[in-house]
Design a protein around this motif. Structure first.
Motif, PDB file in Angstrom:
ATOM      1  N   ARG A 300       0.672  -1.479  -0.101  1.00 23.12           N
ATOM      2  CA  ARG A 300      -0.028  -0.007   0.038  1.00 23.12           C
ATOM      3  C   ARG A 300       0.910   1.249  -0.077  1.00 23.12           C
ATOM      4  O   ARG A 300       2.134   1.381  -0.430  1.00 23.12           O
ATOM      5  CB  ARG A 300      -1.120   0.044   1.165  1.00 23.12           C
ATOM      6  N   THR A 301       0.466   2.361   0.434  1.00 23.98           N
ATOM      7  CA  THR A 301       1.058   3.626   0.079  1.00 23.98           C
ATOM      8  C   THR A 301       1.234   4.310   1.568  1.00 23.98           C
ATOM      9  O   THR A 301       0.315   4.671   2.526  1.00 23.98           O
ATOM     10  CB  THR A 301       0.174   4.755  -0.624  1.00 23.98           C
ATOM     11  N   PRO A 302       2.478   4.453   1.906  1.00 20.36           N
ATOM     12  CA  PRO A 302       2.700   4.916   3.340  1.00 20.36           C
ATOM     13  C   PRO A 302       2.648   6.212   3.569  1.00 20.36           C
ATOM     14  O   PRO A 302       3.107   7.105   2.659  1.00 20.36           O
ATOM     15  CB  PRO A 302       4.089   4.361   3.538  1.00 20.36           C
ATOM     16  N   LYS A 303       1.733   6.694   4.437  1.00 25.70           N
ATOM     17  CA  LYS A 303       1.666   8.175   4.829  1.00 25.70           C
ATOM     18  C   LYS A 303       2.595   8.779   5.530  1.00 25.70           C
ATOM     19  O   LYS A 303       2.946   9.982   5.579  1.00 25.70           O
ATOM     20  CB  LYS A 303       0.279   8.376   5.380  1.00 25.70           C
ATOM     21  N   ARG A 304       3.433   7.649   6.160  1.00 26.43           N
ATOM     22  CA  ARG A 304       4.543   8.341   6.774  1.00 26.43           C
ATOM     23  C   ARG A 304       5.850   7.043   6.599  1.00 26.43           C
ATOM     24  O   ARG A 304       5.426   5.964   6.425  1.00 26.43           O
ATOM     25  CB  ARG A 304       4.604   8.372   8.215  1.00 26.43           C
ATOM     26  N   PRO A 305       7.046   7.420   6.867  1.00 29.85           N
ATOM     27  CA  PRO A 305       8.018   6.269   6.490  1.00 29.85           C
ATOM     28  C   PRO A 305       7.844   5.093   7.276  1.00 29.85           C
ATOM     29  O   PRO A 305       7.423   5.267   8.496  1.00 29.85           O
ATOM     30  CB  PRO A 305       9.301   7.173   6.589  1.00 29.85           C
ATOM     31  N   VAL A 306       8.039   3.886   6.526  1.00 30.64           N
ATOM     32  CA  VAL A 306       7.890   2.757   7.541  1.00 30.64           C
ATOM     33  C   VAL A 306       9.417   2.097   7.912  1.00 30.64           C
ATOM     34  O   VAL A 306       9.360   1.221   8.562  1.00 30.64           O
ATOM     35  CB  VAL A 306       6.961   1.579   6.731  1.00 30.64           C
ATOM     36  N   TYR A 307      10.298   2.855   7.329  1.00 24.40           N
ATOM     37  CA  TYR A 307      11.565   2.461   7.593  1.00 24.40           C
ATOM     38  C   TYR A 307      12.628   3.496   7.512  1.00 24.40           C
ATOM     39  O   TYR A 307      12.356   4.525   6.978  1.00 24.40           O
ATOM     40  CB  TYR A 307      12.111   1.484   6.450  1.00 24.40           C
ATOM     41  N   ARG A 308      13.768   3.099   8.084  1.00 25.48           N
ATOM     42  CA  ARG A 308      14.849   4.165   7.794  1.00 25.48           C
ATOM     43  C   ARG A 308      16.241   3.367   7.639  1.00 25.48           C
ATOM     44  O   ARG A 308      16.236   2.291   8.175  1.00 25.48           O
ATOM     45  CB  ARG A 308      14.852   5.270   8.888  1.00 25.48           C
ATOM     46  N   LEU A 309      17.208   3.943   6.949  1.00 22.86           N
ATOM     47  CA  LEU A 309      18.611   3.268   6.979  1.00 22.86           C
ATOM     48  C   LEU A 309      19.609   3.917   7.799  1.00 22.86           C
ATOM     49  O   LEU A 309      19.729   5.275   7.562  1.00 22.86           O
ATOM     50  CB  LEU A 309      19.065   3.247   5.437  1.00 22.86           C
ATOM     51  N   VAL A 310      20.083   3.493   8.658  1.00 23.61           N
ATOM     52  CA  VAL A 310      21.136   4.012   9.536  1.00 23.61           C
ATOM     53  C   VAL A 310      22.447   3.111   9.977  1.00 23.61           C
ATOM     54  O   VAL A 310      22.132   1.983  10.241  1.00 23.61           O
ATOM     55  CB  VAL A 310      20.570   4.275  10.999  1.00 23.61           C
ATOM     56  N   GLY A 311      23.445   3.473   9.595  1.00 22.39           N
ATOM     57  CA  GLY A 311      24.538   2.873   9.742  1.00 22.39           C
ATOM     58  C   GLY A 311      24.674   1.401   9.291  1.00 22.39           C
ATOM     59  O   GLY A 311      25.283   0.427   9.741  1.00 22.39           O
ATOM     60  N   GLY A 312      24.418   1.085   8.080  1.00 20.99           N
ATOM     61  CA  GLY A 312      24.082  -0.056   7.451  1.00 20.99           C
ATOM     62  C   GLY A 312      23.259  -0.982   7.992  1.00 20.99           C
ATOM     63  O   GLY A 312      23.426  -2.311   7.804  1.00 20.99           O
ATOM     64  N   ALA A 313      22.109  -0.644   8.627  1.00 21.51           N
ATOM     65  CA  ALA A 313      21.058  -1.270   9.062  1.00 21.51           C
ATOM     66  C   ALA A 313      19.511  -0.798   8.469  1.00 21.51           C
ATOM     67  O   ALA A 313      19.558   0.535   8.461  1.00 21.51           O
ATOM     68  CB  ALA A 313      21.045  -1.186  10.782  1.00 21.51           C
ATOM     69  N   LEU A 314      18.924  -1.648   8.473  1.00 24.54           N
ATOM     70  CA  LEU A 314      17.360  -1.307   7.914  1.00 24.54           C
ATOM     71  C   LEU A 314      16.713  -1.272   9.331  1.00 24.54           C
ATOM     72  O   LEU A 314      16.433  -2.365   9.895  1.00 24.54           O
ATOM     73  CB  LEU A 314      16.754  -2.406   7.058  1.00 24.54           C
ATOM     74  N   ILE A 315      16.088  -0.144   9.588  1.00 28.75           N
ATOM     75  CA  ILE A 315      15.155  -0.036  10.995  1.00 28.75           C
ATOM     76  C   ILE A 315      13.812   0.112  10.215  1.00 28.75           C
ATOM     77  O   ILE A 315      13.493   0.852   9.888  1.00 28.75           O
ATOM     78  CB  ILE A 315      15.512   1.216  11.966  1.00 28.75           C
TER      79      ILE A 315
END
Length: 409
Positions: A300-315
């Protein structure tokens, strides 16, 4: 035409289309891509989120424009160029009360590509299919070709299951009359013998391309089922040569079986890409950089981010529950491309409340998926396998104590 590299996603931001509230199989259907005077065009349909639209780009890798919507009824639009003129051809309701379920038609209207709008009369050029008296169903996926003074219309007929096929018509004038080929269909796998090893079924929805050497080829959709009629890898893209006996195109003679391996086109060989799209391959993603690779998809379409990339990790951020059509789960995935595959992840996670969970999910639909990962039950972290099979609730298949300190894989 064999070794493909994914260079982007045409739909990659919420402002283009809104899939909110849609199940995972109710997104876009049968895109048609074309090029003219410096612009790439994709004509497409989102049945449940606005209808028919066109997006454009200077570079096929993107960025692609926001959707330009069109008000005509139906699905599967395709743009056909005839000199300086252009036309939109698509599946639509017949110009009469439908005679049976699946009674559809093919329509044509001039497309003003400079003003990005349809103009003039909308004409029905095929009613029902090859032979209306036989009640053909779901004539769709149309494409037009101009060759040797004739206009050829190719289209899918028979639905998308094992009765799927590709048929062809021919006319002297762009608006018809279009006469069906006497030896239709030009591609089908109806009536395959049971027990055939490595079957390829449900073939249709073709589009033609001509190489610089003058050879014609057809890309088309088909499935590779397992254990009868199951195909978790969905509809895939196949390639076969097109011949023109007697001025009519044929992809495969009636009764012939789609080969599992076929000769390549006569084109300059290219190196196999680092991340292949076919054959046996593997990959590892270390999530370096600021954004996910283009092979990752969500729901579906995220209205806000469902993830972020930090220091080589998928959060992954907290999201809606898997299967909640009204929300967006904290899920990013890769499309399954093989019947047999091995996959794993390195994960750092400690559930705080009972029911919290994170891990791997194999998603068939909002009502059918597997979850394998860490959760908390009765105040204790455990490893669990949950299954959902055409249901709105999960079934616990197995559980075991979890070790939550250190690195687990």
């Amino acid at each position: 035409m064999v070794n493909w590299v994914q260079i982007g996603n045409a739909i990659d931001r919420p402002g283009q289309l809104d899939f909110s509230g849609l199940t995972v199989s109710r997104g876009v259907f049968a895109p048609d891509i074309s090029y003219h005077e410096g612009l790439f065009y994709i004509a497409n349909t989102c049945v449940d989120c606005g209808g028919n639209y066109v997006i454009v780009a200077r570079d096929s890798a993107g960025p692609w424009s926001n959707s330009i919507w069109f008000a005509f009824e139906g699905i599967d639009p395709a743009i056909f160029r005839d000199g300086d003129l252009a036309y939109m051809v698509n599946n639509g309701a017949p110009n009469e009360p439908p005679r049976y379920d699946g009674h559809r038609a093919i329509w044509l209207q001039q497309f003003d590509w400079r003003a990005m709008k349809l103009v003039g009369e909308r004409t029905q050029i095929v009613n029902g299919g090859v032979d209306l008296s036989t009640k053909p169903i779901w004539i769709e996926g149309p494409h037009l070709i101009n060759r040797d003074g004739f206009y050829y219309l190719i289209a899918a007929e028979g639905g998308t299951s094992d009765t799927h096929s590709e048929v062809v018509f021919r006319a002297d004038d762009i608006r018809g009359p279009f006469i069906p080929f006497a030896d239709n269909p030009i591609l089908t796998q109806r009536g395959l013998a049971p027990g055939l090893p490595h079957p390829i079924t449900s073939a249709g929805h073709a589009k033609f391309v001509q190489t610089p050497a003058g050879d014609w080829w057809a890309t088309f959709l088909a499935t590779r089922p397992h254990d009868g009629d199951f195909y978790n890898i969905g509809r895939e893209t196949f390639l076969l040569p097109v011949s023109w006996p007697g001025g009519w195109p044929t992809i495969l003679p009636n009764g012939a079986i789609i080969p599992f391996v076929a000769p390549r086109p006569r084109l300059q060989p290219q190196p196999r890409p680092d991340h292949p799209m076919n054959g046996d391959f593997g990959y590892v993603d270390h999530f370096a950089g600021g954004r996910l690779g283009s092979g990752w998809v969500g729901v579906r379409t995220p209205k806000r981010p469902v993830y972020r990339l930090v220091g080589g990790a998928l959060i992954l951020n907290r999201g809606a529950a898997m299967g909640d059509v009204g929300g967006v789960p904290a899920f990013v995935g890769r499309r399954q491309q093989h019947h047999v595959a091995t996959f794993s992840t390195v994960m750092r996670y400690t559930p705080v409340h009972d029911g919290d969970r994170a891990g791997l999910a194999a998603v068939q639909s909002d009502e059918s998926f597997l979850f394998f990962g860490v959760t908390r039950r009765g105040g204790k972290p455990v490893i669990t396998l949950y299954a959902r099979d055409h249901a709105n609730t999960d079934t616990l298949v197995a559980t075991a104590p979890a070790v939550t300190q250190g690195r687990s894989r």
